[in-house]
Scaffold this motif. Structure first.
Motif, mmCIF file in Angstrom:
data_model
loop_
_atom_site.group_PDB
_atom_site.id
_atom_site.type_symbol
_atom_site.label_atom_id
_atom_site.label_comp_id
_atom_site.label_asym_id
_atom_site.label_seq_id
_atom_site.Cartn_x
_atom_site.Cartn_y
_atom_site.Cartn_z
ATOM 1 N N GLY A 152 1.871 -1.362 63.851
ATOM 2 C CA GLY A 152 0.767 -2.273 64.077
ATOM 3 C C GLY A 152 1.160 -3.690 64.437
ATOM 4 O O GLY A 152 0.290 -4.495 64.790
ATOM 5 N N SER A 153 2.427 -4.031 64.347
ATOM 6 C CA SER A 153 2.865 -5.393 64.683
ATOM 7 C C SER A 153 2.851 -5.589 66.202
ATOM 8 O O SER A 153 2.866 -4.636 66.983
ATOM 9 N N THR A 154 2.836 -6.845 66.609
ATOM 10 C CA THR A 154 2.699 -7.199 68.019
ATOM 11 C C THR A 154 4.063 -7.307 68.703
ATOM 12 O O THR A 154 5.003 -7.875 68.156
ATOM 13 N N THR A 210 2.068 -3.297 71.218
ATOM 14 C CA THR A 210 2.055 -3.124 69.764
ATOM 15 C C THR A 210 3.074 -2.058 69.384
ATOM 16 O O THR A 210 3.338 -1.131 70.145
ATOM 17 N N ARG A 211 3.619 -2.202 68.187
ATOM 18 C CA ARG A 211 4.516 -1.192 67.637
ATOM 19 C C ARG A 211 3.706 -0.181 66.848
ATOM 20 O O ARG A 211 2.515 -0.391 66.561
ATOM 21 N N SER A 243 10.172 -0.412 65.669
ATOM 22 C CA SER A 243 10.494 -1.579 64.838
ATOM 23 C C SER A 243 11.944 -1.616 64.366
ATOM 24 O O SER A 243 12.238 -2.089 63.267
ATOM 25 N N GLU A 257 5.596 -9.201 71.557
ATOM 26 C CA GLU A 257 5.283 -10.353 72.397
ATOM 27 C C GLU A 257 5.698 -10.075 73.846
ATOM 28 O O GLU A 257 6.601 -9.280 74.108
ATOM 29 N N HIS A 302 1.271 -4.662 81.172
ATOM 30 C CA HIS A 302 0.374 -4.452 80.037
ATOM 31 C C HIS A 302 -0.936 -3.810 80.496
ATOM 32 O O HIS A 302 -1.423 -2.857 79.868
ATOM 33 N N GLU A 313 2.310 -1.543 75.971
ATOM 34 C CA GLU A 313 0.977 -1.711 75.375
ATOM 35 C C GLU A 313 0.932 -2.948 74.490
ATOM 36 O O GLU A 313 -0.134 -3.504 74.237
#
Length: 503
Positions: free
Chosen positions: A432-434, A428-429, A325, A436, A446, A426
């Motif tokens: 927990g954030s996405t 996600t960080r 992040s 894109e 993915h 995958e």
């Protein structure tokens, strides 16, 4: 925009809408064209008028014009994507002028350039682009279409099975810019005009060779005689390009507005620029060397150094940065562990496979790019740098892994680079954030990343990426161990473990 105001040194400043007629009214500290814009005539069609082109090739041409030369080498913009149509509308509204904002702690500057004289309509079938390229005044067709845009197969040949290439090979209005170039070259041959120079400005090793392969291969599918004529009479110089140019968003537009200019598509960039070009032009060229470019008989050593160190270095930073992040490359460089990992991998695993070039060694080059990447004024997002890993990892990282395997050299840090890319895909960080989708082949990447949770080798099994490396026990074992560590303990712990083991 008359109601908009900006503040500089505490004084209110009304931004001027950027047009030819407003140039004389711009604040006195803003550099602007000294050449007569109406007297310019086009000699170049450039396909893909993004930020990089306007900060790089267009700027080199602008500098020549500022010194009284190259007035018959003005640029016609061209494009084929929805993005290009949007950019065309923005630039035509401001007479194709561009504001360049140099972001450097020691030497910031604002400069308006005027080398582009028109932006061709973006049309299905590319008729306006074909007509402009067939015009005998056009002597160079240049492009920035990204390294993944050349329809190359895994074997390095033209992907004749791609639907767009099959369509263009059948004749009729082309879908691709390469089909449009072939159509223009056919017209030039039939009308008795000479061929133009095709000049790739994309980050591909041997980019001119790749462009030749693409055009000649496509022409061969249509007309072998035309293919031979193109191969014999056109030229495709290899080139190496370098300048960090972030994407433009509201922040960058506001920065330029604060300087007194309302520009719909300004460009921010670093001070550093480099352009090394093979001196092989079919129909003349501007004297870009007078503006700081380098003409060389062999571009490969410069290209090799840049792709293996700078471009691979970007991937070393961006993938863990995304997982952890961190918004920008400068943020990654400010992180002691990520920047330490970056420097260690480049110095110990990449530099031994890179030769010196005139004026710099691999270690000096690493020091230079470290300072450039750490520039806090350059808001270069990890998302932009990580985009299209499907092209960037095979082009920038995996060749060094192959070199290391050939001589039994260390490659653990590079294997970790691949593990971090897998983890990024995958989606996600660690917070927990996405993440894109950020790759033309995102769904495929993915799926492979998710499958690798049960079997790490499911990622390496992607033949379009890893090809022969799938068979290397040394690489696959190191990759699997790093990926397990990333998943069990986190990306930062995996980086610490690598640095600790190699201290």
């Amino acid at each position: 925009m008359d109601e908009l105001t900006a503040r500089t040194n505490g004084r209110a400043r009304t931004p001027f809408a950027l047009t030819r007629t407003s140039l004389a009214s711009l604040p006195v500290d803003i550099l602007r064209p000294t050449y007569a814009l109406p007297e310019l005539s086009p000699g170049i069609v450039h396909i893909g008028v993004g930020n990089f082109h306007r900060a790089h090739m267009a700027w080199y041409t602008h500098r020549l014009m500022q010194d009284g030369g190259a007035t018959d080498w003005a640029i016609l913009g061209a494009g084929a994507r929805p993005y290009d149509a949007v950019m065309r509308e923005k630039l035509l509204a401001q007479d194709c002028l561009t504001t360049l904002l140099q972001l450097d702690p020691d030497e910031s500057r604002v400069e308006v350039t005027g080398t582009m004289v028109h932006y061709l309509p973006v049309a299905e079938g590319h008729a306006p682009m074909i007509a402009a390229m067939a015009d005998p005044r056009t002597r160079i067709v240049s492009m920035t279409v990204t390294e993944g845009g050349y329809y190359c197969s895994a074997e390095g040949t033209l992907d004749v099975d791609h639907p767009d290439i099959r369509h263009d090979a059948a004749g009729g209005p082309p879908r691709t810019v390469f089909g449009a170039m072939v159509a223009a070259l056919r017209l030039r041959r039939d009308l008795g005009h000479g061929a133009f120079t095709g000049l790739s400005c994309d980050n591909l090793q041997g980019n001119g060779d790749v462009l030749r392969l693409t055009l000649v291969g496509l022409a061969e599918e249509q007309d072998p005689d035309l293919a031979r004529w193109i191969d014999d009479t056109a030229s495709f110089p290899n080139s190496m390009v370098d300048c960090i140019v972030p994407a433009t968003g509201p922040r960058e537009i506001e920065m330029v507005r604060d300087k007194g200019i309302w520009d719909r598509a300004p460009v921010t960039h670093e001070r550093f620029r480099q352009w090394v070009i093979e001196d092989d032009f079919a129909a003349g060229r501007p004297d870009w060397d007078a503006a700081g470019a380098t003409f060389a008989s062999d571009v490969a050593p410069y290209e090799h150094m840049k792709l293996r160190l700078l471009n691979a270095g970007h991937q070393i930073l961006a993938n863990p940065g995304e997982v952890l992040s961190l918004p920008t490359i400068a943020d990654c460089m400010a992180d002691p562990e990520i920047s330490g990992y970056f420097r260690h991998v480049l110095r110990t695993e990449v530099a031994p496979h890179v030769e010196s070039v005139p004026g710099t060694t691999p270690m000096d080059y690493i020091s230079t790019i470290s300072g450039r990447f750490a520039n806090p004024l350059i808001h270069d997002t990890v998302r932009r740098v990580a985009f299209d890993g499907s092209s960037r990892h095979p082009g920038f990282v995996l060749p060094t892994i192959r070199d290391a395997l050939a001589v039994g050299a260390p490659l653990g840090g590079l294997a970790l680079v691949e593990a971090l890319w897998c983890r990024m895909c995958e989606g996600t960080r660690e917070d927990g954030s996405t993440i894109e989708p950020n790759d033309p082949h995102w769904e495929k990447r993915h799926r492979a990343a998710l499958a690798s949770r049960d079997d790490p080798r499911a990622w390496i099994a992607q033949v379009d990426i890893y090809d022969d490396l799938r068979q290397s026990e040394t690489f696959t074992t190191s990759f699997a161990a790093h990926l397990d560590r990333v998943r069990s303990d986190g990306a930062r712990a995996a980086i610490r473990g690598y640095l600790g083991a190699n201290a």
